[in-house]
Design a protein around this motif. Structure first.
Motif, mmCIF file in Angstrom:
data_model
loop_
_atom_site.group_PDB
_atom_site.id
_atom_site.type_symbol
_atom_site.label_atom_id
_atom_site.label_comp_id
_atom_site.label_asym_id
_atom_site.label_seq_id
_atom_site.Cartn_x
_atom_site.Cartn_y
_atom_site.Cartn_z
ATOM 1 N N UNK A 103 -10.434 5.820 -7.398
ATOM 2 C CA UNK A 103 -10.373 4.199 -7.340
ATOM 3 C C UNK A 103 -9.399 3.930 -8.377
ATOM 4 N N UNK A 104 -9.947 4.322 -9.589
ATOM 5 C CA UNK A 104 -9.418 3.303 -10.465
ATOM 6 C C UNK A 104 -7.634 3.149 -10.455
ATOM 7 N N UNK A 108 0.781 -1.398 0.117
ATOM 8 C CA UNK A 108 0.187 -0.278 0.180
ATOM 9 C C UNK A 108 0.985 1.222 0.190
ATOM 10 N N UNK A 109 2.280 1.459 0.129
ATOM 11 C CA UNK A 109 2.996 2.388 0.408
ATOM 12 C C UNK A 109 3.486 2.957 -1.285
ATOM 13 N N UNK A 118 -3.182 -0.003 -8.662
ATOM 14 C CA UNK A 118 -1.697 -0.096 -7.773
ATOM 15 C C UNK A 118 -1.417 -1.297 -6.912
ATOM 16 N N UNK A 119 -3.364 -1.570 -6.350
ATOM 17 C CA UNK A 119 -2.848 -2.815 -5.094
ATOM 18 C C UNK A 119 -4.389 -3.208 -5.088
ATOM 19 N N UNK A 174 -8.500 -2.382 0.749
ATOM 20 C CA UNK A 174 -9.190 -1.229 -0.860
ATOM 21 C C UNK A 174 -10.368 -0.804 -0.806
ATOM 22 N N UNK A 175 -11.332 -1.510 -0.042
ATOM 23 C CA UNK A 175 -12.921 -0.712 0.179
ATOM 24 C C UNK A 175 -12.660 -0.034 1.130
ATOM 25 N N UNK A 176 -11.699 -0.105 2.343
ATOM 26 C CA UNK A 176 -11.296 1.430 3.194
ATOM 27 C C UNK A 176 -10.883 2.438 2.126
#
Length: 186
Positions: free
Chosen positions: A107-108, A94-95, A113-114, A124-126
């Protein structure tokens, strides 16, 4: 208005998400998210053994550090409770969100990226909601720092909130009242 009274039922799952926005002494902003999932019943797992109702099935945290332009300067994630031993090993990925701007297409870019196997579904939802919290925190900037427009007669940049929901429709009464220069009705 509250929801209608439901039929008799039994609680099985609770997801709690808390998000907070902070201004830092160095002028940057921290947006933090914390997610927990709990079941109302005990169950056994291969990896963790018995999970009791008061024990989180999932517990994740994320901190985004953003600048005044909502560009991510740093992202830190942690996974404290998880169903599989491998889950925490993805949090350093996530960095890689550093450098991405929270805004249109946010969000795209996060999913690129992750997303999927490159990240954690729950984190990712958060992040989707954290984008909104970053914006809400950033809106407080002018109030908190006592800033105002240099020329009140000259329109500022088009507010990001326009056309983001029914209440903020560019042809609606709120925009007409608050941002008449960007009103598209009549």
């Amino acid at each position: 208005m509250p929801l209608a009274t439901p039929v008799d039922r039994e609680l099985l799952h609770t997801r709690a998400i808390t998000m907070r926005g902070y201004i830092r002494e160095d002028g940057l902003w921290d947006i933090e998210g914390h997610l927990t999932d709990n079941k109302s019943y005990a169950f056994d797992t291969e990896a963790r053994g018995r999970v009791e109702p008061d024990m989180p099935v999932h517990e994740m945290r994320v901190r985004l550090t953003v600048d005044d332009n909502l560009v991510i300067q740093a992202c830190e994630a942690s996974t404290d409770h998880h169903p599989y031993p491998v889950c925490p090993s993805i949090t350093p990925a996530f960095s890689r969100l550093a450098g991405i701007r929270i805004g249109v297409g946010w969000m795209r870019e996060v999913r690129r990226v992750v997303g999927g196997r490159k990240g954690c579904t729950h984190i990712v939802e958060m992040l989707a909601q954290m984008g909104t919290v970053a914006y809400q925190t950033h809106v407080a900037k002018s109030r908190f720092k006592g800033e105002s427009r240099s020329d009140p007669d000259k329109p500022g940049p088009r507010p990001l909130v326009i056309d983001t929901c029914h209440a903020m429709a560019s042809d609606g009464p709120l925009i007409k009242a608050r941002f008449p220069e960007y009103y598209t009705g009549d």
